[in-house]
Scaffold this motif. Structure first.
Motif, PDB file in Angstrom:
ATOM      1  N   SER A 159      -4.955  -4.297  -2.922  1.00 28.16           N
ATOM      2  CA  SER A 159      -3.684  -3.571  -2.841  1.00 28.16           C
ATOM      3  C   SER A 159      -2.852  -3.689  -4.114  1.00 28.16           C
ATOM      4  CB  SER A 159      -2.865  -4.068  -1.650  1.00 28.16           C
ATOM      5  OG  SER A 159      -3.517  -3.731  -0.445  1.00 28.16           O
ATOM      6  N   ASP A 169       0.822  -1.225   0.000  1.00 19.36           N
ATOM      7  CA  ASP A 169       0.000   0.000   0.000  1.00 19.36           C
ATOM      8  C   ASP A 169       0.852   1.268   0.000  1.00 19.36           C
ATOM      9  OD1 ASP A 169      -2.340  -1.461  -0.066  1.00 19.36           O
ATOM     10  OD2 ASP A 169      -2.675  -1.353   2.093  1.00 19.36           O
ATOM     11  N   GLY A 186      -1.441   6.144   5.697  1.00 20.74           N
ATOM     12  CA  GLY A 186      -0.791   4.854   5.572  1.00 20.74           C
ATOM     13  C   GLY A 186       0.628   4.864   6.117  1.00 20.74           C
TER      14      GLY A 186
END
Length: 196
Positions: free
Chosen positions: A157, A76, A117
């Motif tokens: 992903s 990611d 993230g």
């Protein structure tokens, strides 16, 4: 083989987990060092192969979520790491305004990207990305996940990698080929069969 049939799935899963855990917990702390991360991912791939042979693909499959958790975090971070590299160089060249600098400082403090993230500088490296994709390919070859739902986060992903097209962010030919091989492998897993 007779050892596998004589051992319960629970016992084999615990043994596989213990073996995999030793390497898996080292991954995220190495996320800023592409060479060390690549080497660790190769060790994990070797460990997954070995665990699959020693304990069975069903036992390794029972560890699927544990194994994929750090790998998904790295996957990611590929787009943001590459986009961030371009953004930062552009910001330095243009001497961006105070708002942009403030945003970057906030992102640095949080240790992530603008989406919240995990930040993984090593994912700027095609070599590290290739090692990650190879590791995921080994996992999908030597493990049978328990359910369709376990595979979905990985498919989700991988999809953005197909859309990375700007020359400065582009994936290597090898990374592109590995992405397609991995997608094909994932879609051929038994969890996608109509009878499962």
């Amino acid at each position: 083989s007779s050892q596998m049939s004589s051992s319960s799935l629970e016992t084999r899963t615990q043994a596989a987990f213990n073996q995999i855990r030793e390497v898996s917990i080292q991954i995220l702390p190495l996320r800023h060092d592409s060479k060390a991360l690549s080497a660790c991912l190769r060790r994990l791939a070797d460990t997954l192969k070995s665990a699959g042979m020693d304990f069975g693909s069903d036992a390794v499959g029972a560890c699927w979520e544990f194994v994929t958790l750090p790998l998904l975090a790295l996957l990611d971070s590929v787009g943001p790491a590459r986009e961030g590299q371009v953004r930062k160089s552009e910001v330095k060249a243009v001497d961006a305004d105070a708002k942009v600098k403030e945003l970057e400082a906030d992102v640095e403090r949080r240790g992530g990207d603008e989406t919240g993230g995990l930040k993984a500088e090593a994912m700027r490296s095609n070599h590290a990305l290739e090692s990650l994709l190879e590791c995921l390919l080994v996992l999908s070859t030597h493990a049978i996940p328990r359910s369709f739902g376990a595979v979905l986060p990985l498919l989700h992903s991988l999809t953005p990698l197909l859309g990375i097209s700007s020359p400065s962010d582009a994936l290597s030919e090898e990374a592109n080929a590995l992405t397609f091989r991995l997608l094909r492998q994932l879609l051929s897993l038994p969890v996608f069969d109509d009878n499962s």
